[in-house]
Design a protein around this motif. Structure first.
Motif, PDB file in Angstrom:
ATOM      1  N   GLY A  23       0.809  -1.221   0.000  1.00 31.78           N
ATOM      2  CA  GLY A  23       0.000   0.000   0.000  1.00 31.78           C
ATOM      3  C   GLY A  23       0.833   1.257   0.000  1.00 31.78           C
ATOM      4  O   GLY A  23       0.414   2.291  -0.525  1.00 31.78           O
ATOM      5  N   VAL A  24       2.045   1.208   0.573  1.00 36.05           N
ATOM      6  CA  VAL A  24       2.892   2.395   0.667  1.00 36.05           C
ATOM      7  C   VAL A  24       3.911   2.454  -0.461  1.00 36.05           C
ATOM      8  O   VAL A  24       4.804   3.296  -0.453  1.00 36.05           O
ATOM      9  N   MET A  25       3.769   1.595  -1.455  1.00 37.71           N
ATOM     10  CA  MET A  25       4.661   1.623  -2.617  1.00 37.71           C
ATOM     11  C   MET A  25       4.119   2.596  -3.651  1.00 37.71           C
ATOM     12  O   MET A  25       2.901   2.786  -3.773  1.00 37.71           O
ATOM     13  N   SER A  26       4.995   3.235  -4.404  1.00 35.17           N
ATOM     14  CA  SER A  26       4.560   4.060  -5.533  1.00 35.17           C
ATOM     15  C   SER A  26       3.654   3.239  -6.436  1.00 35.17           C
ATOM     16  O   SER A  26       4.021   2.145  -6.884  1.00 35.17           O
ATOM     17  N   ALA A  27       2.455   3.767  -6.719  1.00 38.80           N
ATOM     18  CA  ALA A  27       1.521   3.040  -7.573  1.00 38.80           C
ATOM     19  C   ALA A  27       2.070   2.900  -8.983  1.00 38.80           C
ATOM     20  O   ALA A  27       1.965   1.840  -9.608  1.00 38.80           O
ATOM     21  N   VAL A  28       2.668   3.967  -9.517  1.00 42.14           N
ATOM     22  CA  VAL A  28       3.256   3.891 -10.854  1.00 42.14           C
ATOM     23  C   VAL A  28       4.334   2.814 -10.892  1.00 42.14           C
ATOM     24  O   VAL A  28       4.372   1.980 -11.799  1.00 42.14           O
ATOM     25  N   ALA A  29       5.225   2.834  -9.897  1.00 44.17           N
ATOM     26  CA  ALA A  29       6.320   1.859  -9.871  1.00 44.17           C
ATOM     27  C   ALA A  29       5.795   0.439  -9.684  1.00 44.17           C
ATOM     28  O   ALA A  29       6.356  -0.512 -10.248  1.00 44.17           O
ATOM     29  N   TYR A  30       4.726   0.280  -8.895  1.00 42.11           N
ATOM     30  CA  TYR A  30       4.160  -1.060  -8.699  1.00 42.11           C
ATOM     31  C   TYR A  30       3.664  -1.624 -10.031  1.00 42.11           C
ATOM     32  O   TYR A  30       3.985  -2.774 -10.390  1.00 42.11           O
ATOM     33  N   TYR A  31       2.872  -0.831 -10.764  1.00 42.64           N
ATOM     34  CA  TYR A  31       2.335  -1.338 -12.030  1.00 42.64           C
ATOM     35  C   TYR A  31       3.444  -1.577 -13.046  1.00 42.64           C
ATOM     36  O   TYR A  31       3.358  -2.503 -13.873  1.00 42.64           O
ATOM     37  N   PHE A  32       4.485  -0.761 -12.998  1.00 43.33           N
ATOM     38  CA  PHE A  32       5.652  -0.995 -13.845  1.00 43.33           C
ATOM     39  C   PHE A  32       6.292  -2.347 -13.516  1.00 43.33           C
ATOM     40  O   PHE A  32       6.524  -3.175 -14.400  1.00 43.33           O
ATOM     41  N   ALA A  33       6.568  -2.563 -12.244  1.00 45.15           N
ATOM     42  CA  ALA A  33       7.236  -3.798 -11.824  1.00 45.15           C
ATOM     43  C   ALA A  33       6.362  -5.014 -12.073  1.00 45.15           C
ATOM     44  O   ALA A  33       6.860  -6.081 -12.484  1.00 45.15           O
ATOM     45  N   ARG A  34       5.061  -4.868 -11.824  1.00 43.42           N
ATOM     46  CA  ARG A  34       4.165  -6.011 -12.021  1.00 43.42           C
ATOM     47  C   ARG A  34       4.171  -6.464 -13.479  1.00 43.42           C
ATOM     48  O   ARG A  34       4.172  -7.665 -13.773  1.00 43.42           O
ATOM     49  N   LYS A  35       4.175  -5.503 -14.415  1.00 41.06           N
ATOM     50  CA  LYS A  35       4.163  -5.897 -15.827  1.00 41.06           C
ATOM     51  C   LYS A  35       5.491  -6.502 -16.239  1.00 41.06           C
ATOM     52  O   LYS A  35       5.525  -7.450 -17.034  1.00 41.06           O
ATOM     53  N   LEU A  36       6.597  -5.970 -15.719  1.00 37.39           N
ATOM     54  CA  LEU A  36       7.876  -6.615 -15.992  1.00 37.39           C
ATOM     55  C   LEU A  36       7.871  -8.055 -15.497  1.00 37.39           C
ATOM     56  O   LEU A  36       8.351  -8.972 -16.183  1.00 37.39           O
ATOM     57  N   ARG A  37       7.300  -8.271 -14.324  1.00 37.34           N
ATOM     58  CA  ARG A  37       7.231  -9.630 -13.775  1.00 37.34           C
ATOM     59  C   ARG A  37       6.395 -10.538 -14.671  1.00 37.34           C
ATOM     60  O   ARG A  37       6.704 -11.730 -14.815  1.00 37.34           O
ATOM     61  N   SER A  38       5.337  -9.991 -15.273  1.00 36.29           N
ATOM     62  CA  SER A  38       4.458 -10.822 -16.083  1.00 36.29           C
ATOM     63  C   SER A  38       5.016 -11.098 -17.477  1.00 36.29           C
ATOM     64  O   SER A  38       4.696 -12.126 -18.087  1.00 36.29           O
ATOM     65  N   GLU A  39       5.862 -10.197 -17.994  1.00 30.69           N
ATOM     66  CA  GLU A  39       6.347 -10.329 -19.364  1.00 30.69           C
ATOM     67  C   GLU A  39       7.731 -10.956 -19.456  1.00 30.69           C
ATOM     68  O   GLU A  39       8.058 -11.578 -20.464  1.00 30.69           O
ATOM     69  N   LEU A  40       8.551 -10.767 -18.434  1.00 28.24           N
ATOM     70  CA  LEU A  40       9.885 -11.356 -18.447  1.00 28.24           C
ATOM     71  C   LEU A  40       9.824 -12.763 -17.845  1.00 28.24           C
ATOM     72  O   LEU A  40       8.752 -13.283 -17.583  1.00 28.24           O
ATOM     73  N   ASP A  41      10.959 -13.359 -17.632  1.00 25.48           N
ATOM     74  CA  ASP A  41      11.033 -14.702 -17.047  1.00 25.48           C
ATOM     75  C   ASP A  41      10.255 -14.745 -15.728  1.00 25.48           C
ATOM     76  O   ASP A  41      10.473 -13.899 -14.853  1.00 25.48           O
ATOM     77  N   PRO A  42       9.337 -15.707 -15.560  1.00 27.65           N
ATOM     78  CA  PRO A  42       8.539 -15.750 -14.327  1.00 27.65           C
ATOM     79  C   PRO A  42       9.377 -15.969 -13.073  1.00 27.65           C
ATOM     80  O   PRO A  42       8.901 -15.710 -11.967  1.00 27.65           O
TER      81      PRO A  42
END
Length: 615
Positions: A187-206
């Motif tokens: 909850g205290v993480m940057s929302a922009v950075a969270y969505y950035f990181a989440r998509k990297l996690r989904s598109e790169l090696d799991p």
């Protein structure tokens, strides 16, 4: 004019807290606070490990080691601390050899008889997220926060929040830590950075870990993130420093303390009132909140320890994590520099250069171009000050002229009268798409909206624009939030009336008038190359069109108010129509063109009448 500033809703500045034990100190050995258990280290490049030794240990050897789960040695390197003593400490830096992704490991640092260990250490991709309030806006305060938090558990997505402060706060650093993404933590993480990181996690090696270093403060100028030496190297930077010195001149520490205390009380009261109103009515509009409680008390008083003074966060935050090995930078900032927007491009280039120099690497720099916004009171009284378009142009130019710098367009985003739009998924995922294509080489990821390539003018006052990345070129909606809305959409989607096209033309008097815009049948690359087109993008090889490109797009502009166009612009407003998209759903970049001395007869352009129909 209202200066566009402020702290993101719900974001907490680093406050005073009870003294806690030094967590990264053992005897004479001190390690930078960004190193902690559960951290993510950067893969495939040397890993910088750094800290300090007590003054009487200058020149002592420091050894860093990475161990596997069974204690076996993965990597080891050593260095000697500096002979120079600064502020009672001798600095050291060990560069461990590059490692592939993996973990969990143990990182062990030894100096003499003293040692510190960190466990559950992963190696993957690490990005630094910097800027001001719209990068600061936390996931818990973003759109659809409850859904996002319910679904955010991911042990391979981790983040570190650098304490937000204008002076080094070791107590705050001792309470900071790396955290796994979870409903309890994120909850205290940057929302922009969270969505950035989440998509990297989904598109790169799991199995690839992704780490985010959050380093931002709401309401900060770009000059807060640069050193005094850098600022003093240019007139623009010196002007910021001069204004700061004037603001604090002649004041005592007692005055600084009183001003700060009074302001903090006002902010606390305002936040409490707004929180209570939102709890009672979650859908309450920002306009209503402003009517009831006034605008957020801003700006804060400038003091020699302020988070908002030039170079303050640079020393108190950024230098404290330099040169932690990274994949690149994310940057969302510019609002605070609205008043001095004419200097922003120079300062942005200087800041990028300084950061890269401090990291000793030409790291990718990904910029969020400012979305749409205007203050309602200003809009209804003074009118659009037209400063945000200048900031957007500066951000775009940096990406065109500085190597390994990229910008994402968000002209279709934003909220009227709310400088903190809650949709942070769109900019976060567009940043991720940009990284996936430009940094990780995934050419299948679309990142380009329609981009002007060239133009032709005819003697009848018509201007024809040529766009690349224009597959499925169409108009949709007008301002943010109106896409797909039948009540505002115009038919056909290939023609727009002057009031909603976003395009404007000006003659010799320099006065811009809205223009009718009509999209015509796409021409192929041969039509463009063989025609007399004034090319805007001189950096585009063969007009920047891949051999297998589906098409380029053309738009013809006309208005009876400007019989001889000398200049044109698109989406050149703080808030206004910006309806042009391609079929990847990506918006056209705001731009302006000088049409003088670039006229050529048009032989095969279908003319457009003022009502938008073809002759």
């Amino acid at each position: 004019m209202v200066t566009a500033t402020g702290i993101a809703p719900g974001s907490e500045m680093t406050a005073q807290m009870e003294q806690v034990e030094e967590r990264n100190v053992s005897g004479v050995l001190h390690i930078a606070s960004i190193f902690a258990s559960h951290m993510v280290l950067q893969r495939n490049k040397p890993i910088a490990v750094f800290g300090a030794l007590a003054a009487d240990c200058a020149g002592m050897e420091v050894v860093a080691e990475i161990h596997d789960f069974d204690g076996s040695l993965i990597a080891q390197e050593h260095a000697y601390s500096s002979q120079n003593v600064v502020n009672g400490f001798s600095q050291w830096r060990v560069m461990l050899p590059a490692q592939p992704e993996g973990g969990p490991y143990t990182l062990r640092i030894v100096a003499g008889n003293d040692a510190i260990e960190f466990d559950d250490v992963l190696i993957g991709e690490v990005w630094l997220a910097g800027g001001q309030s719209n990068m600061e806006l936390e996931l818990r305060n973003s759109e659809h926060a409850d859904e996002a938090l319910e679904d955010c558990a991911d042990p391979l997505l981790r983040f570190y929040n650098a304490p937000k402060t204008g002076v080094i706060n070791r107590n705050a650093e001792n309470t900071s830590s790396w955290q796994e993404s979870s409903p309890e933590n994120s909850g205290v993480m940057s929302a922009v950075a969270y969505y950035f990181a989440r998509k990297l996690r989904s598109e790169l090696d799991p199995d690839l870990p992704v780490g985010i270093v959050d380093c931002y403060i709401g309401g900060t100028s770009i000059t807060c993130w640069m050193s005094e030496d850098a600022l003093n190297s240019s007139g623009a930077g010196r002007d910021y420093l001069t204004r700061y010195q004037r603001a604090i001149a002649g004041k005592t520490q007692q005055q600084f303390d009183l001003e700060t205390s009074d302001w903090e009380s006002q902010v606390d009261e305002w936040n409490a009132n707004v929180a209570a109103a939102r709890e009672a009515d979650p859908d309450i509009a920002q306009e209503k909140l402003n009517e009831q409680f006034g605008a957020c008390p801003w700006p804060p008083p400038l003091t020699p320890t302020s988070q908002w003074r030039p170079s303050g966060p640079f020393h108190a935050m950024l230098e404290r994590i330099m040169p932690y090995s990274l994949a690149g930078f994310l940057w969302y900032q510019g609002e605070e520099d609205e008043q001095y927007c004419g200097f922003y491009r120079e300062l942005l280039g200087m800041m990028i250069g300084e950061w890269r120099a401090r990291w000793s690497e030409n790291l990718p720099f990904l910029i969020v171009q400012l979305p749409q916004w205007i203050d309602k009171k200003v809009d209804e009284t003074e009118g659009d000050p037209m400063l945000w378009p200048v900031l957007r142009e500066a951000q775009w130019d940096a990406a065109q002229s500085i190597d390994n710098v990229y910008v994402i367009c968000t002209i279709d985003c934003g909220e009227y009268d709310n400088i903190h739009p809650v949709d942070k998924r769109t900019p976060g995922e567009r940043l991720a798409d940009c990284a996936l294509r430009q940094v990780y080489g995934m050419s299948r990821i679309p990142v380009y909206g329609p981009t002007v390539l060239g133009f032709r003018c005819d003697p009848n006052g018509r201007v024809r624009l040529f766009f690349r990345y224009a597959h499925g070129l169409h108009f949709d909606g007008t301002t943010p939030g109106s896409r797909g809305d039948a009540s505002v959409a115009e038919l056909p989607s290939l023609v727009r009336s002057p009031e909603s096209s976003g395009f404007e033309l000006a003659g010799a008097d320099g006065v811009f008038h809205p223009a009718t815009a009509a999209i015509f049948v796409d021409c192929d690359i041969d039509d463009l190359v063989n025609s007399r087109v004034n090319v805007v993008d001189y950096n585009a090889t063969e007009f920047g069109i891949p051999v297998n490109s589906r098409s380029i797009g053309t738009i013809t502009l006309a208005t009876p108010d400007v019989p001889e166009p000398m200049a044109m612009r698109y989406a050149w407003r703080s808030w206004g129509p910006a309806p042009l998209f391609n079929d990847d759903g990506l918006p056209a970049q705001p731009f302006r063109l000088d049409l003088t001395d670039h006229t050529a007869p048009v032989e095969s352009v279908e003319p457009v009448t003022p009502d938008g129909t073809a002759d």
